[in-house]
Design an enzyme around this catalytic site. Sequence first.
Site, mmCIF file in Angstrom:
data_model
loop_
_atom_site.group_PDB
_atom_site.id
_atom_site.type_symbol
_atom_site.label_atom_id
_atom_site.label_comp_id
_atom_site.label_asym_id
_atom_site.label_seq_id
_atom_site.Cartn_x
_atom_site.Cartn_y
_atom_site.Cartn_z
ATOM 1 N N CYS A 91 0.870 -1.123 0.168
ATOM 2 C CA CYS A 91 -0.154 0.088 -0.107
ATOM 3 C C CYS A 91 1.026 1.320 -0.096
ATOM 4 C CB CYS A 91 -0.860 0.139 1.198
ATOM 5 S SG CYS A 91 -1.978 -1.257 1.356
ATOM 6 N N GLY A 100 0.909 0.182 -5.158
ATOM 7 C CA GLY A 100 -0.430 -0.916 -5.169
ATOM 8 C C GLY A 100 -1.151 -0.262 -6.175
ATOM 9 N N ASN A 151 -0.700 1.273 5.711
ATOM 10 C CA ASN A 151 0.221 0.530 4.901
ATOM 11 C C ASN A 151 0.635 -0.359 5.910
ATOM 12 O OD1 ASN A 151 3.328 1.598 3.705
ATOM 13 N ND2 ASN A 151 2.137 -0.275 3.175
ATOM 14 N N GLY A 152 1.157 -1.666 5.652
ATOM 15 C CA GLY A 152 1.668 -2.537 6.706
ATOM 16 C C GLY A 152 0.822 -3.880 6.845
ATOM 17 N N TYR A 187 14.083 -2.312 -4.134
ATOM 18 C CA TYR A 187 13.124 -2.498 -5.087
ATOM 19 C C TYR A 187 11.823 -1.573 -4.834
ATOM 20 C CZ TYR A 187 9.535 -4.978 -7.727
ATOM 21 O OH TYR A 187 8.255 -5.228 -8.541
#
Length: 492
Positions: free
Chosen positions: A22, A49, A124-125, A264
């Site tokens: 996210c 996302g 997020n997470g 990345y």
Amino acid sequence: MAGGNTVSYGLDIPDDKPREECGVFGIFMPGGAVAQLTCYGLYALQHRGQESAGIAVSDGKKIRVEKGMGLVSEVFGRGELKQKLDGFAAVGHVRYSTMGSSHLVNAQPLVFRYHSGYLAVAHNGNLVNGHELRHQLEAGGSIFQTTTDSEVIAHLIARSGETDPEKAVYKAVKNLRGAFTFVLLTGDRLIAMRDPHGIRPLSLGKVKDGYVFASETCAFDTVGAEFERDVEPGEMVVIDRGGVRSSRFSEGESQALCIFEFIYFARPDSNLHGRNVHQARKNLGRRLAAEHRVVADIVTGVPDSSLSAASGVAEALGLPYEMGFVKNRYIGRTFIQPAQEIRALGVQLKLNPIRQIVSGKRVIMVDDSIVRGTTSTRIVEMLRNAGAREVHVLISSPPVTHSCFYGIDTSTTSELIGARLNVAEIARCIGADSLGYLSHQGMLEAVGLPAESMCTACFSGCYPIQADHQPGKYALEKSGEEGGCDGCGLHV
Ligand code: SF4
């Protein structure tokens, strides 16, 4: 059935990369076009996302939300935001699901009405105790509408016993364990929080007459904001018409920013903890070349995330850096599954080698990571089919040997080729003439942040949040594997 004789299976294009789950964005800017700016911020965070996108806006009386499945351009591309979402503060979200399935009901921001007003949550997470908290809340009478961790915090806020939203959020967040960043909107306040280890990134920026939060600083450039600072691990920042306030809900935990953000996930134009991602990747490439003095004619990278590292490899080896592949940017997340006989063309649809560049050459192909090995095999094959004389693969990170429990989809350990095979076996498996990974020490030195401030668990098994800790049970059950540190001395 999509009409005529065409059948759409909606399958993912074959890919073999860890997936970020996210990106979050928040803005407080009375008099500003908060919905439009949030939309721009989400465009900048789209790489984090692509399954769904959403924006919630508060006008002080109500919170309105627009969200849908697909890319930001698909959900908000018709330009009606101003009329639909007018207000002075907003939160936005782009999602890839690692917990909770991919349905509109799980798309964020989630908006709730409770005893003290409205609340919008973007997250997020992964919480390592999300499952356990959900069970406790359900046992206490809570009814959940989604399967996301994000709804857990809303219930904790509603049940906190506090009527002031700020106190309620502060009390609720103390129950959470894992990797998380939240941006929340109450009627009159924007609240941001980052987990005690700082595993997922979150930064604060200043925009004219207001403030913004974003998972990555590239979103600040997009909305014309100036970077102010990173939100600290364990910090809660509140913004309202009175200004900016900060408090700590946790102190003294070891920091553990996800090193995969540098390798990345993050965009090259973002800065994490003061380090530019492109420059860090280029350093990874330089160090990789220093560790593997491969004799070759050209260096090429797999677009897009490996290009910075490839340029570092080329520079360090004194070889030409060439565009060996062209990436098709317009395929999108799903496509029509090809018939069996042309299935091998699936990867080529996404990535195509330039025959005139690689033919007859000894090629160094740089990639950022190998997860299962499927894509690497196809890419090496593509280069050979395009006439490459030799294909040497250099990877700008160590072998991925452990699963992530903190919101990154790295596959289960049994699927990770780095957990099953040694380097020589992987080289044979992917069909490369040689294969070289960056060392763990080389990775840490190239990124340039203190080793004890990074999470490197998927390379080392040194989990910053103890994996056999009771709250992590669900994540371990889900992946069907053991966790825990091998004894690095840095982590619990
Ligand atoms: Fe990042 Fe790997 Fe740690 Fe997950 S385990 S947070 S992907 S470094």
